[in-house]
Design a protein around this motif. Structure first.
Motif, PDB file in Angstrom:
ATOM      1  N   UNK A  81      13.733 -20.509  25.068  1.00 28.44           N
ATOM      2  CA  UNK A  81      15.063 -21.082  25.292  1.00 28.44           C
ATOM      3  C   UNK A  81      15.296 -21.348  26.769  1.00 28.44           C
ATOM      4  N   UNK A  82      14.850 -20.429  27.615  1.00 27.27           N
ATOM      5  CA  UNK A  82      15.017 -20.625  29.057  1.00 27.27           C
ATOM      6  C   UNK A  82      14.175 -21.804  29.538  1.00 27.27           C
ATOM      7  N   UNK A  83      12.976 -21.959  28.984  1.00 28.30           N
ATOM      8  CA  UNK A  83      12.122 -23.070  29.380  1.00 28.30           C
ATOM      9  C   UNK A  83      12.730 -24.395  28.930  1.00 28.30           C
ATOM     10  N   UNK A  84      13.314 -24.406  27.739  1.00 25.90           N
ATOM     11  CA  UNK A  84      13.978 -25.617  27.261  1.00 25.90           C
ATOM     12  C   UNK A  84      15.203 -25.951  28.103  1.00 25.90           C
ATOM     13  N   UNK A  85      15.940 -24.929  28.525  1.00 26.66           N
ATOM     14  CA  UNK A  85      17.113 -25.162  29.370  1.00 26.66           C
ATOM     15  C   UNK A  85      16.701 -25.765  30.710  1.00 26.66           C
ATOM     16  N   UNK A  86      15.590 -25.285  31.270  1.00 28.83           N
ATOM     17  CA  UNK A  86      15.089 -25.869  32.510  1.00 28.83           C
ATOM     18  C   UNK A  86      14.684 -27.322  32.268  1.00 28.83           C
ATOM     19  N   UNK A  87      14.079 -27.602  31.112  1.00 28.02           N
ATOM     20  CA  UNK A  87      13.703 -28.970  30.777  1.00 28.02           C
ATOM     21  C   UNK A  87      14.900 -29.899  30.697  1.00 28.02           C
ATOM     22  N   UNK A  88      16.010 -29.394  30.170  1.00 27.41           N
ATOM     23  CA  UNK A  88      17.234 -30.197  30.107  1.00 27.41           C
ATOM     24  C   UNK A  88      17.700 -30.560  31.516  1.00 27.41           C
ATOM     25  N   UNK A  89      17.629 -29.615  32.450  1.00 25.13           N
ATOM     26  CA  UNK A  89      18.011 -29.907  33.840  1.00 25.13           C
ATOM     27  C   UNK A  89      17.117 -30.991  34.434  1.00 25.13           C
ATOM     28  N   UNK A  90      15.820 -30.887  34.161  1.00 24.69           N
ATOM     29  CA  UNK A  90      14.892 -31.881  34.703  1.00 24.69           C
ATOM     30  C   UNK A  90      15.169 -33.267  34.123  1.00 24.69           C
TER      31      UNK A  90
END
Length: 280
Positions: free
Chosen positions: A7-16
């Motif tokens: 979930x944290x990795x996906x959240x970072x992906x959303x920022x990118x």
């Protein structure tokens, strides 16, 4: 992979993705500007690949937001407190990883461990540790700092003798017999374990091959007080601190502990494993 980590990795992906979208760039345009394959852009934005700090800095600069690079890197470091690939953790060799493991053990007054396949690092002899660490370096193609790593692992053992600490180990009998080293080295390792039985800071329990297992053998894990659990897989190390995860692993540990024997029964299992090695 832990759900929290994903979930944290996906959240970072959303920022990118948002930064790229704000810059008016397609994935192919950004990839071309960075010299990356387009698939990398997609994987990072969809949480299917973990970025490096260099990736995040380059992304921030390429999308016109260089000032956001420190924030993105902070998100990555937060993510890596839950999950870190061995490729990254061993980038400078095993010594640093051993030092970090020692710090984790020093931070806890009670450590409970379940290990089904190998002798726990903090209980290993130098020769046994040398073989285990060297094989790990070969697998992960990491720098060979085996001698320094062995010395760091031996320093960790000082904690076993500090008053007020408690270490509870549950091993599967297979860990006593696995020939991950020469027979003579394993024989000395078994003698070392026999000498630890009865130490007031250490409880050593073994699940015999003949025991009725409450759970399948599964992977090893370490519980540090009631704060967090560490799990090592082939490709990564995980730190799980959600209360539900800690409680789950505590129940698993208790189940394994109930199937294990202690004291004289452990001595008998060690002696049996020692005899099975033959002359050494």
């Amino acid at each position: 992979m832990s759900t929290d980590f994903q979930r944290a990795r996906e959240a970072l992906g959303v920022r990118l993705h948002q930064l790229r979208d704000d810059a008016g760039l397609t994935g192919r345009q950004l990839a071309a500007g960075l010299g990356w394959p387009p698939s990398k852009i997609s994987k990072l934005e969809n949480g299917r690949q973990t970025a490096t700090e260099a990736d995040l800095t380059a992304w921030a600069e390429a999308t016109g937001h260089p000032a956001l690079a420190p924030s993105l890197r902070a998100d990555l470091r937060g993510l890596e407190t839950q999950y870190q690939s061995w490729k990254r953790r061993l980038a400078s060799g095993h010594q640093r990883a051993q030092r970090e493991a020692g710090a984790e053990e020093r931070s806890a007054s009670l450590v409970r461990a379940y290990e089904p396949t190998a002798i726990p690092g903090i209980l290993q002899t130098p020769d046994y540790a040398r073989h285990v660490l060297a094989s790990g370096a070969a697998l992960h193609q990491s720098p060979r700092d085996t001698d320094d790593a062995v010395r760091e692992r031996m320093r960790r053992q000082e904690l076993l003798y500090e008053p007020g600490r408690r270490f509870h180990f549950v091993l599967w009998e297979g860990a006593l017999r696995a020939l991950v080293c020469p027979r003579s080295v394993l024989a000395s390792q078994l003698d070392r374990l026999a000498g630890l039985v009865g130490l007031d800071t250490v409880t050593l329990a073994v699940i015999p091959f003949t025991a009725e297992m409450p759970l399948t053998v599964r992977h090893g894990f370490w519980i540090h007080d009631e704060a967090y659990v560490t799990v090592e897989t082939i490709n990564a190390a995980l730190w799980l601190d959600a209360a539900t995860d800690v409680a789950l692993y505590a129940r698993a540990w208790e189940s394994y502990a109930q199937a294990a024997v202690q004291g004289n029964d452990v001595h008998r299992l060690l002696a049996s494993a020692r005899r099975a090695l033959g002359p050494t």
